[in-house]
Structure formats: structure tokens, C-alpha cells
Design a protein around this motif. Structure first.
Motif, PDB file in Angstrom:
ATOM      1  N   ASN A 124     -33.846  49.058  58.002  1.00 23.81           N
ATOM      2  CA  ASN A 124     -32.905  48.298  58.885  1.00 23.81           C
ATOM      3  C   ASN A 124     -33.679  47.071  59.882  1.00 23.81           C
ATOM      4  O   ASN A 124     -33.847  46.941  61.131  1.00 23.81           O
ATOM      5  N   ARG A 152     -31.404  45.472  55.738  1.00 23.39           N
ATOM      6  CA  ARG A 152     -30.394  46.088  54.804  1.00 23.39           C
ATOM      7  C   ARG A 152     -29.192  45.589  55.322  1.00 23.39           C
ATOM      8  O   ARG A 152     -28.810  45.484  56.706  1.00 23.39           O
ATOM      9  N   LYS A 153     -27.972  45.587  54.613  1.00 25.52           N
ATOM     10  CA  LYS A 153     -26.540  45.263  55.063  1.00 25.52           C
ATOM     11  C   LYS A 153     -26.048  46.507  55.680  1.00 25.52           C
ATOM     12  O   LYS A 153     -25.488  46.527  56.907  1.00 25.52           O
ATOM     13  N   SER A 154     -26.521  47.598  55.013  1.00 28.38           N
ATOM     14  CA  SER A 154     -25.933  48.813  55.671  1.00 28.38           C
ATOM     15  C   SER A 154     -26.628  49.828  54.944  1.00 28.38           C
ATOM     16  O   SER A 154     -27.697  49.534  54.042  1.00 28.38           O
ATOM     17  N   ASP A 157     -26.191  49.509  51.259  1.00 26.23           N
ATOM     18  CA  ASP A 157     -26.346  48.278  50.633  1.00 26.23           C
ATOM     19  C   ASP A 157     -27.322  47.679  51.120  1.00 26.23           C
ATOM     20  O   ASP A 157     -27.585  47.073  52.310  1.00 26.23           O
TER      21      ASP A 157
END
Length: 228
Positions: A124, A152-154, A157
């Protein structure tokens, strides 16, 4: 009338004729035979040079090259130079792909390496990766490219950057070429540490069909001989 050039997939090199030894006295038969041998040889030369000069016939020339990819995920240790791996040879001539993913060059010359690495960031936070070339274990000056991968997007993800660049360099016969990378925050295979790694993805059928994605792709191509 010009000779017709007939080519298949390769150019056939010419071979010097075995000229017959002439008799002491003039012989029309010998001169006809001698002329015929030369005619056949000149036809070889015409076919060879015609094959090189006709439109698009540079396709018959073969140059040293190697192309390979890796179908597995690649992990590193943070702040440590790590060789970029290639586990599958696609095509090659004039190179040997070594077990440690370096390549040994057979012929002296000027070459260009093109590479494409699929960096993934599962952390993150943004992280950077540097990629550079080594020859015989020594860094090639001015060969580094930096790639920045956003957070990261999640958690499930990741963010991806396809790191592409190229380097033109000179090598001697027998030199060993290696591509290396490093990052200040490397992910671990077991997920205990998050960060950057080079990821391969399998073929997929949903939401659309596509082939697998290799983690690394690399090609070394011959550019030029070295002037003496």
C-alpha cells in the motif's frame, strides 16, 4: 536476358570452380568446357547477389540473436542486485542461454537488448525498481532504467507496470551478459513482506480469453560489427 533468381528460405553461398588444366595445344573442346565452368560459376554469383539486392531479400540474412521469457514469478531481496531470470528459450543463434539466466555471446559485435518485465506492487505504498545490464559481472555504464509502481489498488488488486527499455552495447566473443534488477522494498514469496516482485499470470477465459502473461521477456539482437 537477365538470370532468374530462384530462392527458397536461404541463400546458397558460391563455391570457387575447379578449373580444368589446359592442353599444350589449342583445343576448341577444352575452351568450350572452360567457358562452361566459368559460366556456371558466374551464374552462382549472379543468383547470390541478386538474392541480396532484390526487394525485401534481406530476409534471407541471418544474424546472431536470442529471445527468451520466464513463466514464473520472480522475487528478490530488498536493496540487492538480483538477476532477471528466463526459463524458456524461444529462439537463438550465436548465443547460449546459461542455467543462471545469463547469455554467453559467440561473436564480437555491437548488440541491442530489449526487455519487458511485469512489475507488480502488492504493498500500500509506491516503490521503485531499477534495471540494468552487466557484462562479465561488471555494470554497463548508463544502462539503468528506473520504474515506479504506484501503491496497490486493494489487498487483492495489485498495481502493475510493464517495465520496457533497451540498451545498445559492445561485447566480445565469450562475454557473459546478464540483466539485473533491484528495489528498496521487495515482496517475499510467502507474502510476509509486501512490495515489488515480477509476476507471471496464467491464461484466462474470463472476462475474456487471453494467453498467459510471462513475467519477463528478453531479446538480444545483432546491430553491427566493430570497426577496426
Amino acid at each position: 536476358m537477365a538470370n532468374t533468381v530462384v530462392l527458397t528460405t536461404t541463400l546458397r553461398p558460391t563455391a570457387a570452380p575447379n578449373l580444368p588444366i589446359g592442353p599444350v595445344d589449342y583445343s576448341q573442346q577444352f575452351m568450350d568446357q572452360y567457358s562452361n565452368v566459368l559460366r556456371l560459376y558466374f551464374n552462382q554469383i549472379d543468383n547470390f547477389t541478386g538474392g541480396l539486392t532484390a526487394s525485401d531479400n534481406g530476409r534471407y540474412l541471418r544474424f546472431p540473436h536470442i529471445s527468451a521469457y520466464d513463466s514464473a514469478n520472480i522475487f528478490a531481496t530488498s536493496n540487492t542486485a538480483t538477476v532477471v531470470t528466463f526459463n524458456t528459450l524461444v529462439t537463438g543463434s550465436g548465443f547460449t542461454l546459461n542455467a543462471n539466466s545469463t547469455a554467453t555471446c559467440t561473436y564480437t559485435g555491437i548488440y541491442k537488448i530489449d526487455y519487458s518485465l511485469q512489475f507488480a506492487n502488492n504493498d500500500n505504498a509506491q516503490h521503485d525498481a531499477d534495471v540494468w545490464l552487466k557484462v562479465n559481472g561488471t555494470d554497463v555504464v548508463e544502462s539503468t532504467t528506473r520504474f515506479s509502481v504506484q501503491a496497490r489498488k486493494s489487498a487483492n488488486d495489485f498495481t502493475y507496470v510493464r517495465g520496457y527499455s533497451h540498451v545498445t552495447f559492445q561485447v566480445n566473443a565469450g562475454d557473459v551478459i546478464g540483466l539485473y534488477w533491484a528495489t528498496e522494498q521487495a515482496a517475499t514469496a510467502n507474502g510476509s513482506v509486501l512490495g515489488l516482485f515480477i509476476e507471471a499470470l496464467p491464461a484466462s477465459t474470463s472476462p475474456y480469453a487471453r494467453p498467459s502473461i510471462p513475467s519477463t521477456i528478453g531479446t538480444i539482437s545483432f546491430v553491427s560489427g566493430i570497426s577496426t
